[in-house]
Design a protein around this motif. Structure first.
Motif, PDB file in Angstrom:
ATOM      1  N   GLN A 125     -36.955 -56.704  15.873  1.00 58.99           N
ATOM      2  CA  GLN A 125     -37.382 -55.447  16.499  1.00 58.99           C
ATOM      3  C   GLN A 125     -38.647 -54.911  15.814  1.00 58.99           C
ATOM      4  O   GLN A 125     -39.584 -54.463  16.482  1.00 58.99           O
ATOM      5  CB  GLN A 125     -36.265 -54.407  16.417  1.00 58.99           C
ATOM      6  CG  GLN A 125     -36.631 -53.090  17.100  1.00 58.99           C
ATOM      7  CD  GLN A 125     -35.636 -51.979  16.813  1.00 58.99           C
ATOM      8  OE1 GLN A 125     -34.883 -52.030  15.833  1.00 58.99           O
ATOM      9  NE2 GLN A 125     -35.609 -50.970  17.679  1.00 58.99           N
ATOM     10  N   ASN A 129     -42.278 -54.749  17.779  1.00 57.34           N
ATOM     11  CA  ASN A 129     -42.894 -53.432  17.972  1.00 57.34           C
ATOM     12  C   ASN A 129     -44.200 -53.308  17.195  1.00 57.34           C
ATOM     13  O   ASN A 129     -45.148 -52.667  17.664  1.00 57.34           O
ATOM     14  CB  ASN A 129     -41.911 -52.327  17.564  1.00 57.34           C
ATOM     15  CG  ASN A 129     -40.917 -52.015  18.672  1.00 57.34           C
ATOM     16  OD1 ASN A 129     -41.199 -51.225  19.574  1.00 57.34           O
ATOM     17  ND2 ASN A 129     -39.756 -52.660  18.622  1.00 57.34           N
ATOM     18  N   ASN A 134     -46.490 -50.265  18.156  1.00 58.52           N
ATOM     19  CA  ASN A 134     -45.526 -49.157  18.205  1.00 58.52           C
ATOM     20  C   ASN A 134     -44.805 -49.073  16.859  1.00 58.52           C
ATOM     21  O   ASN A 134     -43.992 -49.931  16.516  1.00 58.52           O
ATOM     22  CB  ASN A 134     -44.518 -49.388  19.338  1.00 58.52           C
ATOM     23  CG  ASN A 134     -43.469 -48.298  19.390  1.00 58.52           C
ATOM     24  OD1 ASN A 134     -43.709 -47.167  18.946  1.00 58.52           O
ATOM     25  ND2 ASN A 134     -42.310 -48.614  19.933  1.00 58.52           N
ATOM     26  N   PHE A 137     -40.564 -46.578  16.668  1.00 61.34           N
ATOM     27  CA  PHE A 137     -39.356 -46.977  17.401  1.00 61.34           C
ATOM     28  C   PHE A 137     -38.097 -46.538  16.649  1.00 61.34           C
ATOM     29  O   PHE A 137     -38.111 -46.306  15.442  1.00 61.34           O
ATOM     30  CB  PHE A 137     -39.336 -48.497  17.609  1.00 61.34           C
ATOM     31  CG  PHE A 137     -39.367 -49.294  16.333  1.00 61.34           C
ATOM     32  CD1 PHE A 137     -38.199 -49.623  15.669  1.00 61.34           C
ATOM     33  CD2 PHE A 137     -40.591 -49.720  15.790  1.00 61.34           C
ATOM     34  CE1 PHE A 137     -38.224 -50.360  14.496  1.00 61.34           C
ATOM     35  CE2 PHE A 137     -40.622 -50.454  14.613  1.00 61.34           C
ATOM     36  CZ  PHE A 137     -39.434 -50.776  13.960  1.00 61.34           C
ATOM     37  N   THR A 192     -32.979 -56.804  20.272  1.00 61.34           N
ATOM     38  CA  THR A 192     -33.794 -55.677  20.718  1.00 61.34           C
ATOM     39  C   THR A 192     -35.271 -56.031  20.601  1.00 61.34           C
ATOM     40  O   THR A 192     -35.711 -56.573  19.587  1.00 61.34           O
ATOM     41  CB  THR A 192     -33.492 -54.424  19.867  1.00 61.34           C
ATOM     42  OG1 THR A 192     -32.153 -54.007  20.129  1.00 61.34           O
ATOM     43  CG2 THR A 192     -34.458 -53.292  20.215  1.00 61.34           C
ATOM     44  N   TYR A 194     -39.291 -54.758  22.593  1.00 59.43           N
ATOM     45  CA  TYR A 194     -40.187 -53.605  22.772  1.00 59.43           C
ATOM     46  C   TYR A 194     -39.690 -52.777  23.955  1.00 59.43           C
ATOM     47  O   TYR A 194     -39.642 -53.234  25.084  1.00 59.43           O
ATOM     48  CB  TYR A 194     -41.608 -54.095  23.034  1.00 59.43           C
ATOM     49  CG  TYR A 194     -42.607 -53.006  23.327  1.00 59.43           C
ATOM     50  CD1 TYR A 194     -42.925 -52.042  22.373  1.00 59.43           C
ATOM     51  CD2 TYR A 194     -43.251 -52.947  24.569  1.00 59.43           C
ATOM     52  CE1 TYR A 194     -43.847 -51.049  22.634  1.00 59.43           C
ATOM     53  CE2 TYR A 194     -44.178 -51.947  24.842  1.00 59.43           C
ATOM     54  CZ  TYR A 194     -44.477 -50.991  23.867  1.00 59.43           C
ATOM     55  OH  TYR A 194     -45.396 -50.002  24.140  1.00 59.43           O
ATOM     56  N   LYS A 195     -39.262 -51.558  23.663  1.00 57.28           N
ATOM     57  CA  LYS A 195     -38.771 -50.620  24.677  1.00 57.28           C
ATOM     58  C   LYS A 195     -37.526 -51.121  25.420  1.00 57.28           C
ATOM     59  O   LYS A 195     -37.227 -50.661  26.521  1.00 57.28           O
ATOM     60  CB  LYS A 195     -39.874 -50.281  25.687  1.00 57.28           C
ATOM     61  CG  LYS A 195     -41.023 -49.486  25.082  1.00 57.28           C
ATOM     62  CD  LYS A 195     -42.006 -49.032  26.141  1.00 57.28           C
ATOM     63  CE  LYS A 195     -43.118 -48.175  25.536  1.00 57.28           C
ATOM     64  NZ  LYS A 195     -44.104 -47.722  26.542  1.00 57.28           N
ATOM     65  N   ASN A 196     -36.830 -52.073  24.846  1.00 53.99           N
ATOM     66  CA  ASN A 196     -35.539 -52.467  25.424  1.00 53.99           C
ATOM     67  C   ASN A 196     -34.565 -52.761  24.283  1.00 53.99           C
ATOM     68  O   ASN A 196     -34.900 -53.466  23.337  1.00 53.99           O
ATOM     69  CB  ASN A 196     -35.684 -53.699  26.327  1.00 53.99           C
ATOM     70  CG  ASN A 196     -35.991 -54.950  25.553  1.00 53.99           C
ATOM     71  OD1 ASN A 196     -37.089 -55.090  25.023  1.00 53.99           O
ATOM     72  ND2 ASN A 196     -35.042 -55.871  25.494  1.00 53.99           N
ATOM     73  N   PHE A 197     -33.398 -52.132  24.390  1.00 54.63           N
ATOM     74  CA  PHE A 197     -32.404 -52.254  23.333  1.00 54.63           C
ATOM     75  C   PHE A 197     -31.403 -53.356  23.665  1.00 54.63           C
ATOM     76  O   PHE A 197     -31.051 -53.565  24.827  1.00 54.63           O
ATOM     77  CB  PHE A 197     -31.651 -50.932  23.142  1.00 54.63           C
ATOM     78  CG  PHE A 197     -32.366 -49.977  22.228  1.00 54.63           C
ATOM     79  CD1 PHE A 197     -31.988 -49.850  20.905  1.00 54.63           C
ATOM     80  CD2 PHE A 197     -33.431 -49.220  22.688  1.00 54.63           C
ATOM     81  CE1 PHE A 197     -32.654 -48.977  20.049  1.00 54.63           C
ATOM     82  CE2 PHE A 197     -34.103 -48.341  21.855  1.00 54.63           C
ATOM     83  CZ  PHE A 197     -33.706 -48.219  20.520  1.00 54.63           C
TER      84      PHE A 197
END
Length: 355
Positions: A125, A129, A134, A137, A192, A194-197
């Protein structure tokens, strides 16, 4: 089902000598000398601690289901001891071929697989990211020790993080190609990006129409496989192996037994150790049995003469039992339960009497 396979296999190996609760303690990894002794004596180390969060009500429900399916039958209601029925034996032969069941290696990896997977999930993760720019997060893992480890690892590989991420992708792709398709999909669904868990075990159970407990054991089994594989094939999986570099397999004594062991190595007698540690002699003897289970060079002659060792071995072979009370009935009165337990512990190493 994996849980049913564990229950049926354990019932068979315990050979009507331990209660159904002993199986629950094995699966949940109870840290007691009795449970540790059980997994060694009855060759059930692979199942130790494979599902520490297993709910007792869920376990009892599975027992009732196996009884209803005529796989289990109670043979001692007072002591809650069960045996396999002919149907249960046939079912055991079927589940015994389960590749998933064979992957479990609880005694060696119980608890470590969770740390490993948490590190992997948070590290991926972080790397994904970071690549996307990003840095705000929400961490998928809420565990301070795991977070500290990932920060340390990230700083170490930061200059080449894009290349490292690619290496992780390539190694995971190669490793997951060895999995059944559905297991590989579940594994990826847990990650997980980028922008999804990643999905929870409960969400996976709903998605695949499988019980939550089955999903949990499936993931645990394949994590044990991963830990064993990356250790054995470090050249093929150097990055996946690096996540486990400082994780030690569960082959050590409990802390309280370690303290007793140190005093024993200093030549201190059992009675004095009990006084110093303010423990009962029986407790110190429990520690000694635990030490004997782990130490292949345990000096059993200090506690049991060779003649008495042979008496215990003969009784064990004659009765085909690990049950202490059964063996006690077939040995001279001078031999106590502690000595019987010690000999059975040493037998677990495959050491012949007199060697």
């Amino acid at each position: 089902m994996i849980l049913n396979g564990i229950i049926l296999t354990s019932t068979s190996y315990l050979n009507k000598e331990r209660s159904i609760s002993a199986i629950f303690h094995i699966i949940t990894g109870k840290k007691s000398i009795q449970t540790v002794q059980d997994i060694h004596m009855y060759q059930l180390k692979s199942f130790y601690g494979v599902y520490p969060s297993l709910d007792k009500a869920v376990f009892q429900k599975q027992i009732r289901y196996l009884i209803k399916e005529d796989c289990l039958r109670i043979c001692n209601e007072e002591k809650q001891i069960y045996k396999l029925t002919p149907v249960g034996s046939r079912r055991l032969n079927e589940v015994g071929e389960s590749s998933t069941l064979k992957l479990l290696n609880g005694f060696r990896f119980a608890g470590l697989e969770k740390i490993y997977f948490d590190r992997l999930r948070l590290l991926l993760q972080t790397l994904i990211n970071s690549r996307m720019g990003n840095f705000n997060f929400i961490p998928v893992i809420e565990n301070k020790e795991v977070e500290v480890w990932v920060k340390w690892y990230y700083i170490k590989i930061k200059p080449t993080r894009s290349k490292v991420l690619l290496h992780f992708y390539e190694e995971l792709e190669m490793l997951l190609s060895r999995f059944p398709d559905i297991v590989a999909e579940m594994f990826v669904d847990r990650l997980t990006g980028y922008k999804n868990f990643g999905k929870s075990v409960y969400q996976l159970a709903q998605q695949y129409g499988v019980q939550k407990d089955e999903i949990q054991l499936q993931i645990t089994a394949y994590l044990h496989y991963i830990l064993e594989t990356v250790e054995r094939e470090k050249d093929c999986f150097p990055y996946l192996a690096s996540i486990a570099d400082d994780l030690s397999a569960n082959t050590s004594l409990t802390k309280t037994a370690q303290a007793t062991y140190q005093l024993l190595k200093n030549g201190m007698p059992v009675q004095r150790i009990a006084r110093i540690r303010n423990l009962k002699i029986n407790t110190i003897q429990d520690h000694i049995v635990e030490i004997a289970l782990y130490d292949v060079h345990f000096p059993i002659e200090k506690y049991v003469s060779q003649a008495d060792q042979q008496e215990i071995i003969n009784a064990h072979v004659e009765t085909n039992s690990y049950k202490l009370s059964v063996i006690k009935e077939h040995v001279p009165n001078r031999i106590d339960y502690f000595q019987i337990r010690l000999v059975l512990a040493v037998l677990n190493h495959g050491v012949k009497i007199g060697e």
